[in-house]
Design an enzyme around this catalytic site. Structure first.
Site, PDB file in Angstrom:
ATOM      1  N   ARG A  47      10.098  -0.186  36.427  1.00 21.33           N
ATOM      2  CA  ARG A  47       9.339   0.775  35.614  1.00 21.33           C
ATOM      3  C   ARG A  47      10.263   1.790  34.964  1.00 21.33           C
ATOM      4  O   ARG A  47      10.052   2.194  33.840  1.00 21.33           O
ATOM      5  CB  ARG A  47       8.273   1.481  36.474  1.00 21.33           C
ATOM      6  CG  ARG A  47       7.567   2.633  35.768  1.00 21.33           C
ATOM      7  CD  ARG A  47       6.241   3.042  36.416  1.00 21.33           C
ATOM      8  NE  ARG A  47       6.264   2.996  37.857  1.00 21.33           N
ATOM      9  CZ  ARG A  47       6.927   3.871  38.647  1.00 21.33           C
ATOM     10  NH1 ARG A  47       7.585   4.875  38.102  1.00 21.33           N
ATOM     11  NH2 ARG A  47       6.903   3.747  39.945  1.00 21.33           N
ATOM     12  N   TYR A  56      -6.111   4.801  12.051  1.00 26.80           N
ATOM     13  CA  TYR A  56      -6.545   3.771  12.983  1.00 26.80           C
ATOM     14  C   TYR A  56      -7.629   4.347  13.898  1.00 26.80           C
ATOM     15  O   TYR A  56      -7.440   5.417  14.511  1.00 26.80           O
ATOM     16  CB  TYR A  56      -5.329   3.308  13.789  1.00 26.80           C
ATOM     17  CG  TYR A  56      -5.657   2.266  14.811  1.00 26.80           C
ATOM     18  CD1 TYR A  56      -6.003   0.981  14.414  1.00 26.80           C
ATOM     19  CD2 TYR A  56      -5.631   2.562  16.165  1.00 26.80           C
ATOM     20  CE1 TYR A  56      -6.316   0.021  15.358  1.00 26.80           C
ATOM     21  CE2 TYR A  56      -5.934   1.602  17.110  1.00 26.80           C
ATOM     22  CZ  TYR A  56      -6.279   0.334  16.693  1.00 26.80           C
ATOM     23  OH  TYR A  56      -6.583  -0.603  17.626  1.00 26.80           O
ATOM     24  N   ASP A  88       2.625   7.444  11.981  1.00 25.09           N
ATOM     25  CA  ASP A  88       2.330   6.080  12.426  1.00 25.09           C
ATOM     26  C   ASP A  88       2.809   5.147  11.315  1.00 25.09           C
ATOM     27  O   ASP A  88       2.222   5.090  10.240  1.00 25.09           O
ATOM     28  CB  ASP A  88       0.818   5.941  12.678  1.00 25.09           C
ATOM     29  CG  ASP A  88       0.437   4.572  13.236  1.00 25.09           C
ATOM     30  OD1 ASP A  88       1.169   3.588  12.975  1.00 25.09           O
ATOM     31  OD2 ASP A  88      -0.604   4.475  13.908  1.00 25.09           O
ATOM     32  N   LYS A 122       1.822  -5.473  15.514  1.00 25.44           N
ATOM     33  CA  LYS A 122       1.578  -5.848  14.123  1.00 25.44           C
ATOM     34  C   LYS A 122       2.853  -6.420  13.488  1.00 25.44           C
ATOM     35  O   LYS A 122       3.309  -7.467  13.916  1.00 25.44           O
ATOM     36  CB  LYS A 122       1.007  -4.650  13.364  1.00 25.44           C
ATOM     37  CG  LYS A 122      -0.081  -3.874  14.141  1.00 25.44           C
ATOM     38  CD  LYS A 122      -1.352  -4.657  14.345  1.00 25.44           C
ATOM     39  CE  LYS A 122      -2.319  -4.016  15.344  1.00 25.44           C
ATOM     40  NZ  LYS A 122      -2.627  -2.604  15.157  1.00 25.44           N
TER      41      LYS A 122
HETATM   42  C1  LIG Z   1      -3.226  -1.543  15.909  1.00 28.88           C
HETATM   43  C2  LIG Z   1      -2.847  -0.171  15.554  1.00 28.88           C
HETATM   44  C3  LIG Z   1      -2.653   0.815  16.527  1.00 28.88           C
HETATM   45  C4  LIG Z   1      -2.902   0.557  18.009  1.00 28.88           C
HETATM   46  O1  LIG Z   1      -1.991  -0.324  18.541  1.00 28.88           O
HETATM   47  P1  LIG Z   1      -2.314  -1.358  19.758  1.00 28.88           P
HETATM   48  O2  LIG Z   1      -1.059  -2.127  19.861  1.00 28.88           O
HETATM   49  O3  LIG Z   1      -3.513  -2.157  19.354  1.00 28.88           O
HETATM   50  O4  LIG Z   1      -2.609  -0.507  20.945  1.00 28.88           O
HETATM   51  C5  LIG Z   1      -2.241   2.073  16.114  1.00 28.88           C
HETATM   52  N1  LIG Z   1      -2.045   2.361  14.807  1.00 28.88           N
HETATM   53  C6  LIG Z   1      -2.239   1.442  13.844  1.00 28.88           C
HETATM   54  C7  LIG Z   1      -2.014   1.809  12.428  1.00 28.88           C
HETATM   55  C8  LIG Z   1      -2.645   0.162  14.174  1.00 28.88           C
HETATM   56  O5  LIG Z   1      -2.852  -0.731  13.207  1.00 28.88           O
END
Ligand SMILES: *Cc1c(COP(=O)(O)O)cnc(C)c1O
Length: 381
Positions: A49, A102, A175, A200
């Site tokens: 961890r 998001y 983000d 993504k």
């Molecule tokens: C999918 C997404 C998230 C969240 O991420 P996870 O891996 O699903 O927890 C946060 N911000 C954006 C822009 C996203 O597309």
């Protein structure tokens, strides 16, 4: 001289294995590490961890591709967001959040952190005057920016927001999931922290869930690293390795995603059944100029509006190559109906999305095939 983006993406954190010469460092499946006498740790590794060499390799690669000083890897994008928010915020603090982020980010702050005393205000981040007015009214501890935003592809001026946020004493977080560092470098534009859902584009193959934080300097990174260790939402070794492999091809994938998405956005704009297209690469997009200034490509996500909710729903269910699924950023094309899928959690809130909206994650397939698929689905409406 700093190496080019593609070179960093391929090589950072990827030294060959010193014992065998294996060009690809092994995946370290070990929960614990032998000690040379009590406290005699090898390279600081003690327990899975607190550290794992495969995760370290990814964290170095993440820092290198975002031009940051530190990277941290988590079990999901939301786990990364949670770690950052909890390491920075204290009861009574507020987050100023974009009006089109998001849905899970809004849900995390409103419903999980809200009961612990964290406040939330929502503002249109593409409007610098509105942001300045919101910060003048009351300070915020964090200004949270998502650009391009999800799912309306609004563009926020990162340098302008970093200036406003810093003048107000806030931490500026971007983000960068939609653009990826191949197309946009928020830290170079003045942001303090970059957040990713590596699920993504960074992973890029829809086979791993993960998240990341990258920091411009040390203090917040140290707090978040402590929370990562103390709360434990780390990425596992195989997840970290898959993400590292994805990142090596990020630049070429983003180029093709952007080219395909541009052609699709232009095709949809000219189509009589399509009421509206959202894509920052279109000259008519309100954020086009800002996007041209701060991005080197416009990305792979295109949203469109059809005549009404039922038509949009039907369209999302009738493509063949575009698979109906949540998520985005993989090599394969996906279609999503945000109101009932990715953005169901913000229905009825100030972040609710239009019912006529469909979001496409344009993959790297032959664009002729993608265009034919969309054309057939539109003709059948
Ligand atoms: C999918 C997404 C998230 C969240 O991420 P996870 O891996 O699903 O927890 C946060 N911000 C954006 C822009 C996203 O597309």
């Amino acid at each position: 001289m700093t190496e080019g983006f593609e070179t960093r993406a391929v090589h950072a954190g990827q030294e060959f294995d010193p014992t065998t010469g294996a060009v690809i460092p092994p995946v370290h499946f070990s929960s614990t590490y032998a000690q040379d006498g009590i406290g005699g740790l090898r390279n600081g590794y003690e327990y899975g961890r607190s550290g794992n060499p495969t995760r370290t390799a990814l964290e170095r690669q993440l820092a290198a591709i975002e031009g940051g000083r530190h990277g941290l890897s988590f079990a999901s994008g939301l786990a990364a967001e949670d770690a950052l928010l909890r390491s920075v915020l204290r009861p009574g603090d507020e987050v100023l959040l974009g009006s089109d982020v998001y849905g899970g980010t809004h849900r995390l702050i409103a419903r999980i952190l809200g009961p612990w005393g964290i406040g939330l205000r929502v503002v249109d981040m593409s409007d610098l005057d509105a942001v300045a007015a919101a910060l003048a009214e009351r300070p915020a501890r964090i200004v949270w920016v998502e650009t391009p935003s999800n799912p309306l592809l609004r563009i926020a001026d990162i340098a302008g927001l970093a200036r406003l946020g810093h003048e107000a004493g806030a931490l500026v977080v971007v983000d960068n999931t939609f653009a990826s560092p191949a197309l946009q470098q928020p830290l170079a534009l003045g942001a303090d922290v970059v957040v990713h859902s590596t699920t993504k584009y960074l992973g890029g193959h829809s086979d791993v869930v993960g998240g990341a934080l990258v920091f411009a300097d040390d203090a917040v990174a140290e707090q978040a690293r402590f929370l990562q260790f103390a709360a434990g939402a780390v990425s596992g070794p195989l997840d970290a390795w898959l993400t590292t492999r994805g990142i090596k091809t990020l630049a070429v994938r983003m180029q093709r995603h952007s080219e395909n998405a541009q052609k699709i956005a232009e095709f949809l704009s000219a189509h009589e059944r399509v009421a509206r297209v959202y894509y920052p690469g279109l000259p008519g997009h309100p954020g086009h100029e800002t996007a041209r200034n701060q991005m080197t490509g416009f990305g792979g996500v295109v949203s469109l509006e059809l005549a009404d909710g039922p038509t949009a729903r039907r369209f999302a269910e009738s493509t063949r190559l575009f698979t109906l699924a949540e998520s985005l950023g993989g090599v394969e094309s996906l279609v999503n109906y945000p109101d009932e899928m990715t953005h169901a959690s913000v229905r009825g809130t100030e972040l609710a999305v239009p019912v006529e909206l469909v979001r496409l994650s344009v993959g790297i397939e032959s664009v002729e095939d993608l265009l034919a698929d969309l054309d057939e689905a539109l003709a059948a409406l």
